[in-house]
Design a protein around this motif. Structure first.
Motif, PDB file in Angstrom:
ATOM      1  N   ARG A  40       0.895  -1.110   0.111  1.00  0.00           N
ATOM      2  CA  ARG A  40      -0.029  -0.039  -0.170  1.00  0.00           C
ATOM      3  C   ARG A  40       0.818   1.321   0.001  1.00  0.00           C
ATOM      4  NH1 ARG A  40      -0.645   2.135   5.387  1.00  0.00           N
ATOM      5  NH2 ARG A  40       0.564   0.651   6.818  1.00  0.00           N
ATOM      6  N   ARG A  41       1.947   1.135   0.620  1.00  0.00           N
ATOM      7  CA  ARG A  41       3.039   2.294   0.602  1.00  0.00           C
ATOM      8  C   ARG A  41       3.207   2.923  -0.846  1.00  0.00           C
ATOM      9  NH1 ARG A  41       4.486   3.193   5.775  1.00  0.00           N
ATOM     10  NH2 ARG A  41       3.874   1.452   7.224  1.00  0.00           N
ATOM     11  N   ARG A  42       3.667   1.671  -1.920  1.00  0.00           N
ATOM     12  CA  ARG A  42       4.231   2.144  -3.084  1.00  0.00           C
ATOM     13  C   ARG A  42       3.040   2.013  -4.350  1.00  0.00           C
ATOM     14  NH1 ARG A  42       7.253  -1.973  -1.033  1.00  0.00           N
ATOM     15  NH2 ARG A  42       6.452  -3.843  -2.541  1.00  0.00           N
ATOM     16  N   LYS A  43       1.841   1.344  -4.042  1.00  0.00           N
ATOM     17  CA  LYS A  43       0.943   1.314  -4.905  1.00  0.00           C
ATOM     18  C   LYS A  43      -0.623   1.620  -4.036  1.00  0.00           C
ATOM     19  CE  LYS A  43       3.277  -1.735  -8.015  1.00  0.00           C
ATOM     20  NZ  LYS A  43       3.354  -2.917  -8.961  1.00  0.00           N
ATOM     21  N   PRO A  44      -0.777   2.505  -3.452  1.00  0.00           N
ATOM     22  CA  PRO A  44      -2.195   2.795  -2.822  1.00  0.00           C
ATOM     23  C   PRO A  44      -3.165   2.484  -3.903  1.00  0.00           C
ATOM     24  CG  PRO A  44      -0.920   4.787  -2.839  1.00  0.00           C
ATOM     25  CD  PRO A  44       0.070   3.776  -3.653  1.00  0.00           C
ATOM     26  N   VAL A  45      -2.958   3.152  -4.950  1.00  0.00           N
ATOM     27  CA  VAL A  45      -4.152   3.133  -6.095  1.00  0.00           C
ATOM     28  C   VAL A  45      -4.629   1.719  -6.140  1.00  0.00           C
ATOM     29  CG1 VAL A  45      -5.045   3.655  -8.199  1.00  0.00           C
ATOM     30  CG2 VAL A  45      -3.447   5.172  -7.145  1.00  0.00           C
ATOM     31  N   PHE A  46      -3.576   0.569  -6.290  1.00  0.00           N
ATOM     32  CA  PHE A  46      -4.062  -0.737  -6.401  1.00  0.00           C
ATOM     33  C   PHE A  46      -4.874  -1.361  -5.271  1.00  0.00           C
ATOM     34  CE2 PHE A  46      -2.618  -5.188  -6.018  1.00  0.00           C
ATOM     35  CZ  PHE A  46      -3.232  -5.757  -7.059  1.00  0.00           C
ATOM     36  N   LEU A  47      -4.658  -1.159  -4.185  1.00  0.00           N
ATOM     37  CA  LEU A  47      -5.350  -1.230  -2.880  1.00  0.00           C
ATOM     38  C   LEU A  47      -6.772  -0.608  -2.849  1.00  0.00           C
ATOM     39  CD1 LEU A  47      -5.643  -2.598   0.082  1.00  0.00           C
ATOM     40  CD2 LEU A  47      -4.656  -0.692   1.014  1.00  0.00           C
ATOM     41  N   VAL A  48      -7.030   0.374  -3.379  1.00  0.00           N
ATOM     42  CA  VAL A  48      -8.167   1.093  -3.108  1.00  0.00           C
ATOM     43  C   VAL A  48      -9.241   0.331  -4.388  1.00  0.00           C
ATOM     44  CG1 VAL A  48      -9.737   3.264  -3.853  1.00  0.00           C
ATOM     45  CG2 VAL A  48      -7.436   3.405  -2.697  1.00  0.00           C
ATOM     46  N   ILE A  49      -8.500   0.019  -5.376  1.00  0.00           N
ATOM     47  CA  ILE A  49      -9.197  -0.496  -6.601  1.00  0.00           C
ATOM     48  C   ILE A  49      -9.960  -2.154  -6.223  1.00  0.00           C
ATOM     49  CG2 ILE A  49      -9.068  -1.585  -9.014  1.00  0.00           C
ATOM     50  CD1 ILE A  49      -7.435   0.753  -9.694  1.00  0.00           C
ATOM     51  N   VAL A  50      -8.922  -2.695  -5.501  1.00  0.00           N
ATOM     52  CA  VAL A  50      -9.182  -4.264  -5.204  1.00  0.00           C
ATOM     53  C   VAL A  50     -10.376  -3.992  -4.071  1.00  0.00           C
ATOM     54  CG1 VAL A  50      -8.190  -6.156  -4.026  1.00  0.00           C
ATOM     55  CG2 VAL A  50      -7.109  -4.868  -5.877  1.00  0.00           C
ATOM     56  N   SER A  51      -9.992  -3.214  -3.029  1.00  0.00           N
ATOM     57  CA  SER A  51     -11.051  -2.891  -2.066  1.00  0.00           C
ATOM     58  C   SER A  51     -12.053  -2.478  -2.471  1.00  0.00           C
ATOM     59  CB  SER A  51     -10.451  -1.941  -0.844  1.00  0.00           C
ATOM     60  OG  SER A  51      -9.133  -2.307  -0.398  1.00  0.00           O
ATOM     61  N   LEU A  52     -12.483  -1.594  -3.643  1.00  0.00           N
ATOM     62  CA  LEU A  52     -13.760  -1.257  -3.992  1.00  0.00           C
ATOM     63  C   LEU A  52     -14.332  -2.302  -4.833  1.00  0.00           C
ATOM     64  CD1 LEU A  52     -13.216   2.191  -5.557  1.00  0.00           C
ATOM     65  CD2 LEU A  52     -14.448   1.694  -3.523  1.00  0.00           C
ATOM     66  N   ALA A  53     -13.850  -3.279  -5.381  1.00  0.00           N
ATOM     67  CA  ALA A  53     -14.171  -4.391  -6.188  1.00  0.00           C
ATOM     68  C   ALA A  53     -14.863  -5.536  -4.827  1.00  0.00           C
ATOM     69  CB  ALA A  53     -13.125  -5.290  -6.797  1.00  0.00           C
ATOM     70  N   SER A  54     -14.094  -5.731  -3.686  1.00  0.00           N
ATOM     71  CA  SER A  54     -14.464  -6.513  -2.688  1.00  0.00           C
ATOM     72  C   SER A  54     -15.933  -5.781  -2.147  1.00  0.00           C
ATOM     73  CB  SER A  54     -13.255  -6.529  -1.622  1.00  0.00           C
ATOM     74  OG  SER A  54     -12.294  -7.303  -2.088  1.00  0.00           O
ATOM     75  N   TRP A  55     -15.955  -4.519  -2.176  1.00  0.00           N
ATOM     76  CA  TRP A  55     -17.103  -3.813  -1.446  1.00  0.00           C
ATOM     77  C   TRP A  55     -18.241  -4.112  -2.706  1.00  0.00           C
ATOM     78  CZ3 TRP A  55     -19.964  -1.641   2.025  1.00  0.00           C
ATOM     79  CH2 TRP A  55     -20.983  -0.776   1.585  1.00  0.00           C
ATOM     80  N   THR A  56     -17.851  -3.971  -3.658  1.00  0.00           N
ATOM     81  CA  THR A  56     -19.099  -4.189  -4.789  1.00  0.00           C
ATOM     82  C   THR A  56     -19.655  -5.460  -4.732  1.00  0.00           C
ATOM     83  OG1 THR A  56     -18.144  -2.424  -6.235  1.00  0.00           O
ATOM     84  CG2 THR A  56     -19.701  -3.762  -7.051  1.00  0.00           C
TER      85      THR A  56
END
Length: 394
Positions: A76-92
């Motif tokens: 998450r420190r190097r690629k925070p955008v990746f974590l947000v995209i994966v997390s939004l997929a999990s939320w959806t």
């Protein structure tokens, strides 16, 4: 067989590296558990389509999504955008919100592009707030979206700003320390060069006397030639003694030839200060005897700098100069009384390295220089210079 050098040694990591690994692992574990066990409000599915997957397929999908969210949290420190995209997929798909909260915090704390952060945060607000808006309307959507999206984003922005501010302060402090060390070293180098110029004048003066006496001896009688030879021997011994003390600091280059200050000139400094409105008393203690030229020059420089500091910082406080002649050392003590008032805002500025230069000068001739405040609120500078035990001859 694995070589010892290729084996990872986590105990040899820096404390900050170990701390980051522990925090990242804890966040990843929280995301995995939160994604795996979160089933989401069951009433979302029939009315609003959230989560997209039904209860039968949700358990199967939760395993890879949970592992993927945990892996994204580790970077998450190097690629925070990746974590947000994966997390939004999990939320959806699963209504798992833990990864979204950590992802938005990491996005605000570590993403350097503020525009990308704003766009992704807006998308997350819509994605998270929409089902709550459909369920409970605007009054339910706003507080929930604020708590789940805006709160971690604001906290991440604070962390980003604090980390940047601390980094800038540390960098500035390091730069100022390097500049101060550089200025101090420059002051020492300038003082060494000035000593070399002083010694150039002293040696040139001694050698000139030797040449002059030698030329006179060539045309003199035997008796006068003997006296001149003794003088040449005495002058040469003095020149060698003084040259030996500062041989290590001599510099190659041209040096201006000018009369060098002596101990007697300290009285002239005191007279100049009295003319400027400073009460300066000069006291001589002990048996006065000739001092090496380099000792006299250094003593003059110490008195000159001390009186200059009185003018700058003590607002013309009463000052006393004591010259103590001992059998083995010479002491010069300059003491000023408590200033009558605080220095004016427009008082003369100081570079702060005058004392450093004097300490270097005194150290190179084997002495010590100390300075500090007195008990009555004044200031005292003391130079202690050892004297050669051999005489100068006659």
């Amino acid at each position: 067989m694995t070589s010892p050098s290729s084996t990872p040694r986590w105990w040899a990591w820096k404390p900050s590296e170990r701390r980051h690994v522990i925090i990242d692992s804890a966040v990843a574990l929280a995301c995995v558990i939160g994604t795996f066990v979160w089933s989401g409000p069951q009433q979302f599915a029939p009315d609003f389509g959230f989560p997209l997957l039904g209860s039968d397929n949700r358990l199967i999908a939760s395993i890879p999504l949970a592992l993927l969210t945990g892996a994204a949290a580790m970077v998450r420190r190097r690629k925070p955008v990746f974590l947000v995209i994966v997390s939004l997929a999990s939320w959806t798909m699963l209504s798992a919100i833990a990864g979204v909260v950590f992802g938005l915090y990491a996005l605000a704390a570590f993403e350097t592009s503020r525009r990308m952060m704003a766009v992704i945060t807006a998308i997350a607000l819509v994605a998270v707030g929409f089902p709550f808006w459909r369920l409970g309307g605007f009054d339910a959507s706003v507080p929930i979206s604020t708590a789940l999206c805006l709160a971690p984003t604001l906290l991440g922005l604070w962390s980003f700003t604090h980390r940047k501010l601390v980094g800038n302060l540390l960098e500035r402090a390091s730069r100022l320390e390097r500049e101060r060390d550089l200025l101090a070293e420059q002051a020492r180098a300038e003082e060494r060069t000035r000593i070399a110029r002083d010694m150039h004048d002293v040696v040139a003066h001694r050698v000139s006397l030797i040449v002059l006496h030698a030329a006179t001896a060539e045309v003199s009688g035997d008796r006068e030639r003997l006296q001149l030879t003794k003088k040449i021997r005495s002058i040469g011994r003095d020149a060698l003694s003084e040259l030996r003390q500062v041989l290590e600091v001599l510099r190659v280059g041209d040096a201006p030839l000018s009369p060098q200050p002596r101990i007697e000139d300290i009285a002239g400094l005191a007279a100049q200060s009295r003319a400027a409105g400073v009460q300066v008393d000069v006291e001589t203690v002990g048996e006065v005897r000739p001092l090496p030229s380099i000792v006299e020059q250094a003593s003059y420089r110490v008195a000159q700098e001390a009186l200059t500091n009185v003018h700058k910082h003590a607002r013309n406080a009463d000052t006393r100069i004591r010259m103590i002649h001992g059998p083995e050392e010479f002491r010069l003590i300059i003491t000023n009384q408590r200033p009558p008032s605080s220095p004016a805002p427009d008082s003369l500025p100081g570079g702060g390295f005058g004392i450093i230069g004097l300490q270097e000068r005194i150290r190179l001739i084997g002495g010590t220089l100390s300075c500090g405040a007195t008990l009555n609120g004044g200031y005292e500078v003391e130079a202690v210079i050892p004297l050669p035990s051999t005489g100068t001859g006659s």
